[in-house]
Design a protein around this motif. Structure first.
Motif, PDB file in Angstrom:
ATOM      1  N   GLN A  32      -4.378  16.557 -13.699  1.00 31.06           N
ATOM      2  CA  GLN A  32      -4.277  15.102 -13.578  1.00 31.06           C
ATOM      3  C   GLN A  32      -4.656  14.593 -12.192  1.00 31.06           C
ATOM      4  N   GLN A  33      -4.743  15.488 -11.209  1.00 36.25           N
ATOM      5  CA  GLN A  33      -5.155  15.024  -9.882  1.00 36.25           C
ATOM      6  C   GLN A  33      -6.641  14.677  -9.897  1.00 36.25           C
ATOM      7  N   GLY A  45      -8.367  14.264 -14.465  1.00 36.98           N
ATOM      8  CA  GLY A  45      -7.715  13.133 -13.821  1.00 36.98           C
ATOM      9  C   GLY A  45      -8.698  12.175 -13.199  1.00 36.98           C
ATOM     10  N   THR A 101      -0.215  13.338  -6.898  1.00 34.97           N
ATOM     11  CA  THR A 101      -0.261  14.366  -7.940  1.00 34.97           C
ATOM     12  C   THR A 101      -0.521  15.731  -7.323  1.00 34.97           C
ATOM     13  N   GLY A 138      -0.942  16.464  -2.297  1.00 37.37           N
ATOM     14  CA  GLY A 138       0.242  16.215  -3.103  1.00 37.37           C
ATOM     15  C   GLY A 138       1.504  16.805  -2.517  1.00 37.37           C
TER      16      GLY A 138
END
Length: 300
Positions: A97-98, A118, A232, A254
């Motif tokens: 998701q990053q 992401g 993230t 993150g």
């Protein structure tokens, strides 16, 4: 310059690898480390891109993918490569998701570009094009060989340094030397990565803006990626921190780590440079090399 830079990098990394080998096993350990380093250098030249893609969990995609978003992404990336008069690279997706992306490969004929899921979900089509143009610029500038080999050898140095404390020669103060090597060898490898990465990012930003035709696309993308990367955690990157410099944005952000030794220049500085470039280019009014240059909004 690319060949010279790569040679100097490999020499520095090899010397550091041999130093760790000396602490672990004396003169014989240094000799073994030299042989291993030579093997790593040779193997990395031909295979480091495959190693990096596998370690990051990347999967290859093409126009036959079931997802319309990925099909469009693949088509746009290939269109950008044709616009830059480059061979079409292999294209990969990393399921995290990053928002982030990187390029790898020893030359433009054997290159690959990868984007995270992401990134596709967060950015608009135009912003994604700006990011992929940046990665294609790394390929065209032949940065990817240096970046990929650096990641491979830095990872090997980190692993060997962890053994230094336990296998060092205790009769010659090896415990202290092993501890110092364990701490400073990975740090030295990181400094080499930082030194060669920051200037390349600015050059890739500039060339990428020229490839996609609008610097503001990438500027907008960098702002969103910076926020997303800080919010993230990229677990694949956390497990292999030696590869952090390959991404368009620091994937370790993150963890809220200190930026003193960041392999990337400040996002605000990059955006400012792109805004100035957009002004020089007439606010980016050049026709982009996409089939449909109209704004499309967020893909997700």
């Amino acid at each position: 310059m690319g060949t010279t830079k790569t040679f100097i990098l490999l020499a520095a990394m090899t010397a550091l690898f041999m130093a760790v080998g000396f602490v672990v096993g004396g003169t014989m350990g240094m000799g073994i480390a030299f042989i291993v380093a030579a093997g790593i250098n040779f193997f990395s030249y031909w295979n480091a891109d495959k190693i990096v893609l596998k370690m990051q969990g990347a999967r290859q995609v093409d126009e036959s993918d079931a997802s319309p978003m990925i099909r469009t992404f693949v088509g746009d990336t290939k269109a950008l490569a044709r616009s830059a008069n480059m061979p079409e690279p292999k294209i990969y997706i990393i399921d995290t998701q990053q928002p982030n992306a990187f390029a790898t490969g020893r030359n433009p004929d054997n290159a690959a570009v990868a984007a995270t899921s992401g990134l596709l979900n967060m950015l608009s089509r135009e912003e994604t094009a700006g990011v992929m143009a940046h990665e294609l610029a790394h390929v065209q500038n032949r940065d990817t060989l240096t970046m990929t080999i650096t990641a491979t050898i830095a990872g090997a140095i980190g692993m060997l340094a962890n053994f230094a404390l336990f296998f060092s020669n205790r009769e010659r103060g090896g415990i202290i030397a092993g501890l110092l090597i364990m701490i400073f060898a990975p740090m030295a490898a990181g400094l080499v990565q930082m030194a060669i990465s920051r200037s390349r990012e600015y050059e890739a930003d500039k060339r990428g803006a020229e490839i996609c035709g609008n610097p503001l696309w990438l500027a907008s993308a960098l702002e969103k990626i910076d926020r997303g990367a800080r919010a993230t955690i990229n677990r694949r990157a956390e497990e292999n921190p030696a590869m952090a410099h390959m991404y368009i944005m620091n994937p370790l952000a993150g963890r809220k780590g200190d930026s003193l030794f960041s392999t990337h220049p400040g996002t605000a500085n990059r955006i400012e440079a792109l805004v100035r470039l957009a002004e020089d280019m007439g606010q980016g009014r050049m026709s982009p090399p996409l089939e449909d240059p109209r704004p499309t909004g967020p893909w997700g």
